[in-house]
Design an enzyme around this catalytic site. Structure first.
Site, PDB file in Angstrom:
ATOM      1  N   GLY A  22       1.085  -1.573  -0.323  1.00  0.00           N
ATOM      2  CA  GLY A  22      -0.784  -0.421   0.297  1.00  0.00           C
ATOM      3  C   GLY A  22       0.874   1.036  -0.026  1.00  0.00           C
ATOM      4  O   GLY A  22       2.333   1.192  -0.275  1.00  0.00           O
ATOM      5  N   GLY A  24      -0.140   5.747   1.450  1.00  0.00           N
ATOM      6  CA  GLY A  24      -0.820   6.783   1.753  1.00  0.00           C
ATOM      7  C   GLY A  24       0.481   8.305   1.982  1.00  0.00           C
ATOM      8  O   GLY A  24       1.733   7.925   1.574  1.00  0.00           O
ATOM      9  N   GLY A  25      -0.082   8.834   3.047  1.00  0.00           N
ATOM     10  CA  GLY A  25       0.597   9.883   3.090  1.00  0.00           C
ATOM     11  C   GLY A  25       1.618  10.392   3.759  1.00  0.00           C
ATOM     12  O   GLY A  25       2.451  11.394   3.673  1.00  0.00           O
ATOM     13  N   LYS A  43       7.801   0.085   6.392  1.00  0.00           N
ATOM     14  CA  LYS A  43       7.119   1.587   5.371  1.00  0.00           C
ATOM     15  C   LYS A  43       8.395   2.111   5.476  1.00  0.00           C
ATOM     16  O   LYS A  43       8.761   2.569   6.663  1.00  0.00           O
ATOM     17  CB  LYS A  43       6.117   1.959   6.678  1.00  0.00           C
ATOM     18  CG  LYS A  43       5.747   0.811   7.386  1.00  0.00           C
ATOM     19  CD  LYS A  43       4.298   1.245   8.430  1.00  0.00           C
ATOM     20  CE  LYS A  43       3.186   0.230   8.694  1.00  0.00           C
ATOM     21  NZ  LYS A  43       2.188   0.029   8.975  1.00  0.00           N
ATOM     22  N   ASP A 137      -5.543   8.627  14.668  1.00  0.00           N
ATOM     23  CA  ASP A 137      -5.915   8.491  13.580  1.00  0.00           C
ATOM     24  C   ASP A 137      -5.884   7.179  13.298  1.00  0.00           C
ATOM     25  O   ASP A 137      -6.362   5.882  12.238  1.00  0.00           O
ATOM     26  CB  ASP A 137      -5.100   8.537  11.971  1.00  0.00           C
ATOM     27  CG  ASP A 137      -5.665   8.801  10.733  1.00  0.00           C
ATOM     28  OD1 ASP A 137      -7.094   8.983  10.804  1.00  0.00           O
ATOM     29  OD2 ASP A 137      -5.095   7.873   9.964  1.00  0.00           O
TER      30      ASP A 137
END
Length: 484
Positions: A22, A24-25, A43, A137
């Site tokens: 994936g 993301g931001g 990550k 979050d």
């Protein structure tokens, strides 16, 4: 899971990258393999963030804090290098779907499973808060379902994004952030309690307590309107309503949440429905094969145009695949649409009979003309509503619910009109059969269609017709909580 592509790194620190999970931001998420064959989620920070010195400083501080988080219900931080180019972080890989993926594919969780989910998330948040971190979050995408309980992921590091986005946007996800977070105000552990209430409402109903639509409208509801807990089980609704209080001071502490959600040991042993347990088993088997020592990893993909990174980061346990449309609640919706269509022959027969009586000097012309116009309108609306409901449009549900009630009254009143205009109580003529047999049967079918359309399961069926979580549920800009 996508294979690594040309231009992607093949190794980060001591970890060999074998697939992309994936983006993301904050960065991209890869499935990595340690030298001993252990699966990890690696990550890697985006290059534009890696070039910001203040971001690197905050990233390093938040990683060190995240390393201290323990407990059963968080994804362990295994390794990190904030000075690398680019910076990276490795966490334990959880072989299970996210809550969003599970609910999208198999419908809301049963009440007992929601209680186990809530207790696990509360314990995970307590472990995070004990180190001075706030998740910031917590959403349905940042909860991974494992066979031994849920896991909280992507905690703490969202704060590091404030260094580059503090003046431009709110960090968080609409529909799951607290009112104080939506106002870009000071937040504390109580903000995570609010998000916990949103997550549990989603798990119990298949939708968030503040609905969908444009992100700014969802945020407005979070700040100014009361949550919709209509589909939440009665034993959970009071607790969720307390968690979703607008004022942080009115929300329960995590210890109180745990006291109210504590379940017997047997309930937590096999806590997930069989379909979701099967997802976990399949994913564990696939990852075990990929991380076997000596395995060359997934084949190189064919050349194709690069795809832009998506706006939402997914954890390693959440493989990219099309969202499966749930059939869990389709029975009531199908019954409502079918019963609505079964009303049409009776309605049309009543319309033709009323039209024939327009030339009869007996009944009032205005009454027969009204029957014709009302009957035609009812038939058109029911047919349209049935077609829309088969396509999972909520508008079809309400067309059937409202018009079904009107048709039921129309059919049951037909016999009274007939008797008042000089008709006799008999079944000897086609008209009397229509009035005393067909019209009541049509009324019964319409009443059944109305009741089926009003069932909560029919509403959930409509809400999940395209729940791949598109732009309406994305963050204000891109999500900030891509890292734990």
């Amino acid at each position: 899971m996508d294979p690594v592509r040309d231009g992607d790194p093949r190794r980060i620190g001591p970890y060999r990258l074998i697939g992309q999970l994936g983006s993301g931001g904050m960065g991209r998420v890869f499935l990595g393999r340690s030298r001993g064959g252990r699966a990890v989620a690696v990550k890697v920070v985006h290059a534009e963030l890696a070039g910001d010195a203040e971001f690197r400083r905050r990233f390093a501080a938040e990683v060190e804090a995240a390393r201290r988080v323990g407990g059963f219900y968080t994804a362990e931080v295994i390794d990190a290098d904030a000075d690398a180019d680019p910076p990276w972080l490795a966490t334990a890989y959880i072989p299970g779907p996210s809550l969003a993926e599970a609910v999208t594919g198999h419908g809301p969780l049963p009440s007992a499973a929601v209680r186990v989910l809530g207790a696990g998330l509360a314990e995970g948040l307590a472990a995070i808060h004990s180190t001075g971190l706030i998740h910031r979050d917590l959403t349905h995408r940042n909860v991974i379902l494992a066979d031994d309980g849920p896991r909280v992921i992507d905690f703490g590091i969202a704060k590091a994004l404030d260094t580059v986005h503090l003046s431009t946007r709110v960090i968080g996800t609409p529909g799951f952030m607290s009112p104080e977070q939506a106002r870009a105000g000071q937040i504390g552990p109580e903000s995570d309690v609010f998000s916990l209430g949103c997550v549990l409402a989603y798990a119990a109903t298949g939708t968030g307590p503040f609905g969908g639509g444009r992100a700014d409208l969802v945020v407005y509801r979070v700040v100014h309107e009361e949550p919709d807990l209509g589909g939440v089980p009665a034993d959970l609704a009071p607790l969720l309503r307390a968690c979703l209080a607008k004022s942080p001071a009115d929300r329960p502490r995590l210890d109180d949440v745990l006291d109210r959600l504590e379940t017997p040991d047997a309930a937590a042993t096999r806590w997930l429905p069989p379909d979701i347990t099967a997802m976990i088993t399949d994913r564990r088997t696939a990852i075990r094969t990929l991380t076997r020592p000596g395995d060359p990893g997934p084949p190189k993909p064919p050349a194709r145009a690069p795809e832009p990174p998506g706006p939402s980061a997914r954890h390693a346990g959440e493989a990219e695949r099309p969202a499966a449309a749930s059939e869990h609640d389709g029975g009531a919706a199908t019954a409502a649409a079918t019963l609505a269509l079964l009303c049409l022959p009776g309605l049309l027969a009543m319309v033709f009979q009323a039209a024939a009586l327009l030339l009869d000097p007996g009944p009032p012309v205005w009454l027969m003309l009204a029957n014709v116009m009302v009957g035609v309108a009812e038939a058109v609306v029911l047919a349209t509503g049935a077609l829309l409901l088969f396509r999972r449009h909520a508008a079809g549900r309400w067309m059937i619910a409202v018009t079904g009630g009107a048709v039921a009254l129309h059919g049951m009143s037909a016999s009274m009109q007939y008797l008042l205009t000089g008709g006799r109580l008999t079944l000897e003529t086609p008209v009397s059969v229509l009035i005393f047999v067909i019209a009541p049967l049509t009324a019964l079918a319409a009443a059944g269609a109305m009741l089926m359309a009003l069932l909560p399961s029919t509403g959930r069926w409509c809400l999940r017709r395209s729940r791949a979580e598109g732009p309406a549920r994305q963050a204000l800009g891109q999500r900030g909580g891509a890292m734990p």
